[in-house]
Design an enzyme around this catalytic site. Structure first.
Site, PDB file in Angstrom:
ATOM      1  N   GLU A 236       0.835  -1.216   0.000  1.00 22.78           N
ATOM      2  CA  GLU A 236       0.000   0.000   0.000  1.00 22.78           C
ATOM      3  C   GLU A 236       0.866   1.261   0.000  1.00 22.78           C
ATOM      4  O   GLU A 236       1.789   1.404   0.790  1.00 22.78           O
ATOM      5  CB  GLU A 236      -1.012   0.045   1.161  1.00 22.78           C
ATOM      6  N   ASN A 237       0.504   2.126  -0.941  1.00 19.83           N
ATOM      7  CA  ASN A 237       1.306   3.337  -1.202  1.00 19.83           C
ATOM      8  C   ASN A 237       2.744   2.969  -1.507  1.00 19.83           C
ATOM      9  O   ASN A 237       3.661   3.741  -1.239  1.00 19.83           O
ATOM     10  CB  ASN A 237       1.231   4.338  -0.042  1.00 19.83           C
ATOM     11  N   GLY A 311      -5.201  -1.968  -4.109  1.00 17.02           N
ATOM     12  CA  GLY A 311      -6.006  -1.990  -2.886  1.00 17.02           C
ATOM     13  C   GLY A 311      -7.179  -1.034  -2.947  1.00 17.02           C
ATOM     14  O   GLY A 311      -8.245  -1.305  -2.382  1.00 17.02           O
ATOM     15  N   ASP A 312      -6.980   0.096  -3.628  1.00 17.03           N
ATOM     16  CA  ASP A 312      -8.048   1.102  -3.738  1.00 17.03           C
ATOM     17  C   ASP A 312      -8.825   0.944  -5.039  1.00 17.03           C
ATOM     18  O   ASP A 312      -9.457   1.872  -5.510  1.00 17.03           O
ATOM     19  CB  ASP A 312      -7.440   2.498  -3.640  1.00 17.03           C
ATOM     20  N   HIS A 435      -8.792   0.101 -33.138  1.00 12.72           N
ATOM     21  CA  HIS A 435     -10.003   0.726 -32.599  1.00 12.72           C
ATOM     22  C   HIS A 435      -9.623   1.944 -31.778  1.00 12.72           C
ATOM     23  O   HIS A 435      -8.509   2.039 -31.254  1.00 12.72           O
ATOM     24  CB  HIS A 435     -10.818  -0.257 -31.764  1.00 12.72           C
ATOM     25  N   ASP A 454      -4.376  -1.371 -29.396  1.00 15.08           N
ATOM     26  CA  ASP A 454      -5.622  -1.120 -30.136  1.00 15.08           C
ATOM     27  C   ASP A 454      -5.626  -1.829 -31.488  1.00 15.08           C
ATOM     28  O   ASP A 454      -6.682  -2.012 -32.095  1.00 15.08           O
ATOM     29  CB  ASP A 454      -5.815   0.387 -30.364  1.00 15.08           C
ATOM     30  N   ASP A 507     -22.530 -10.869 -36.855  1.00 16.74           N
ATOM     31  CA  ASP A 507     -21.758  -9.681 -37.257  1.00 16.74           C
ATOM     32  C   ASP A 507     -20.281  -9.776 -36.858  1.00 16.74           C
ATOM     33  O   ASP A 507     -19.442  -9.080 -37.430  1.00 16.74           O
ATOM     34  CB  ASP A 507     -22.353  -8.414 -36.629  1.00 16.74           C
TER      35      ASP A 507
END
Ligand code: AHR
Ligand code: AHR
Length: 518
Positions: A236-237, A311-312, A435, A454, A507
């Site tokens: 964390e951090n 974590g966040d 895309h 992409d 399609d």
């Protein structure tokens, strides 16, 4: 201009449209019998039992015969639990293939095999990003174990799994261990492709509130030698590669196709270990005291479990997960070495048939092709570009050489993943199908990693049973589609008009045809 008009005119029409570690196990009755000892059996005999065990590829206990994971198909939202073919064995991917045939499936639940109910499901919103997160496409990470086709969990940016209400996972400064098997060639510099212990609130609640395995090449926090990717601990951090906040050169760049990653932590000690999941042993990349930064000793672990996110709920990262466990207690190196031997004996290897599923017409880089629509309305139409616009046009032997060239593509090895493909314009060398905001264009390759992503598509058998379907490597539930004769990457029943479920399967299915311009 002409092309657009042509498309608009036809719109109306379309609206209608370890084995090796075989141990002699003493049973309760005292009879000795051979049983395959899987990773969680090994951790248990080492005195550090699994309290969470997740895998879409195999049972992690020799006796486990329950569900491994659940898939949901888009055609009718029905779900199916997939188990091992026998107790202790590999996943029954044939059951998934038949259930998902002609439609697409996502992985909705990764069951906890430890009996503690620590299942992983769609991650909710968190402090860093909204939610719920995306679910993994169930066929985007085909692999094999001991020659049997199974599927891993393909995490594209935006994908995440979590459990904020666990049982038995380490909290506070309590000791735990964990390992995971990843695809060492699938990573990025986003935050944070993690598996392990995190906050129960989905918020960043401060240093030391997480202890998870991280894999990737972000350099915002710590990093190791070389250019990455690295196995680090997300505490964390900070992603830590050792005792220092930034560089710890003992943590090497590691890129094995199948990678064993291990992190363990207890009161003022922790370690990072890793190695090739296909051979050899694991090495220790760090083993020592907690980082020399305040807030990480003692730890404040909260005991939630995350996969594919921070974590966040930071969800910019990507990677592939095959299996992983979390233990109660600090596993010995010897126990982890035995787990690595079991992993090697499991014989992970690539599934045949290229990325993103198997089947359909085999494509060979360098070959020129044309892609014919298979929807009943449009079987004389081919995927083309006019300038940078991409759509479909009717092409026949009497078409102009411009139309023929515009509807011919040169197959290239995928710019972002060489087991998938990119499609270069035949008559505009250097321009690739890509895309952008989900609309297809033919654009010059700008060399960026976004462009490469992409412009890369993984091929599989056509979802309507004809030809091939092509999923976007960075949005794997999005497939190359024509809609009102314009080209998109579309998801089945998604939020854009072109995601319409009506005729979606047709399609997104393309007949790989001889090139109009050889
Ligand atoms: O520690 C790195 C990341 O920082 C965590 O995963 C996340 O919660 C925070 O943004
Ligand atoms: O097409 C979806 C995304 O839109 C592409 O990845 C990106 O180029 C654009 O932001």
């Amino acid at each position: 201009m002409a092309l657009r008009n042509r498309r608009l005119r036809s719109t109306a029409l379309l609206v209608a449209a370890a084995g090796a570690l075989v141990a002699g196990v003493l049973t309760g009755s005292g009879t000795s019998q051979a049983a395959t000892s899987q990773p969680c059996d090994i951790y248990a005999s080492g005195g550090t039992p699994c309290v969470a065990a997740h895998s879409t590829t195999r049972a992690l206990y020799g006796s486990y015969n329950g569900s491994l994971y659940q898939v949901r198909r888009s055609s009718d939202n029905a779900t199916l639990n997939i188990g091992p073919v026998a107790a202790g064995s590999y996943a029954n991917s044939a059951a998934q293939d038949s259930f998902c045939s002609g439609t697409t499936c996502v992985i909705t639940i990764i069951y906890d095999q430890s009996g503690r109910g620590n299942n992983l499901t769609q991650a909710p919103a968190g402090g860093a990003a909204g939610g719920p997160d995306n679910l993994a496409n169930a066929t985007s990470a085909p692999t094999s174990i001991n020659g049997h086709k199974v599927y891993g969990v393909f995490v594209a940016p935006g994908t995440g799994y979590r459990n904020n209400h666990t049982s038995g996972i380490a909290t506070g400064d309590a000791a735990e261990g964990m390992y995971a098997i990843f695809d060492g060639t699938h990573y990025n510099g986003g935050c944070c492709f993690d598996y392990g212990n995190a906050e129960t609130s989905s918020n960043d609640t401060g240093n030391g509130h997480m202890e998870a395995i991280y894999f990737g090449n972000i350099k915002v926090w710590g990093y190791g030698s070389g250019n990455g990717p690295w196995i680090m601990a997300d505490l964390e951090n900070g992603l830590f590669s050792g005792v220092n906040q930034h560089l710890n050169s003992g943590d090497p760049t590691i890129t094995n196709r199948y990678l064993t990653a291990m992190v363990k932590g207890g009161p003022n000690k922790w370690a990072i270990r890793g190695g090739n999941a296909q051979s050899g042993s694991v090495s220790t990349f760090y083993n020592g005291v907690r980082p020399n930064v305040s807030g990480y000793n003692p730890m404040h672990k909260e005991g939630a479990i995350i996969l594919g996110i921070g974590g966040d709920n930071s969800k910019g990262a990507q990677g592939t997960f095959y299996e992983g466990v979390m233990t109660s207690g600090y596993p010995s190196d010897a126990t982890e070495n035995s787990v690595q031997a079991n992993i090697v004996a499991t014989k992970y290897a690539n599934a045949t048939g290229g990325g993103g599923g198997t089947g359909g017409t085999t494509l060979t880089p360098g070959q020129s092709i044309s892609l014919r629509a298979t929807t009943a309305c449009c079987t004389t139409r081919y995927l083309d570009h006019s300038g940078t616009d991409v759509g479909t046009i009717v092409v026949s032997s009497s078409s102009s050489s411009t139309d023929k060239g515009n509807s011919t593509w040169v197959v290239r090895a995928g710019l972002a993943n060489s087991s998938c493909y990119s499609f270069e314009s035949k008559n505009t060398t250097g321009s690739y199908l890509r895309h952008q905001n989900y609309v297809l264009h033919a654009q010059p390759n700008d060399g960026s990693s976004l462009f490469a992503q992409d412009a890369t598509f993984c091929s599989q058998a056509g979802l309507n049973g004809q030809g091939n379907s092509f999923s976007s490597v960075n949005f794997p539930d999005h497939f190359i589609r024509h809609y009102n004769n314009i080209g998109y990457v579309a998801s089945d029943g998604g939020s854009n008009a072109w995601d319409s479920a009506t005729s979606w399967t047709d399609d997104v299915s393309w007949a790989v045809s001889s090139p109009w311009t050889p």
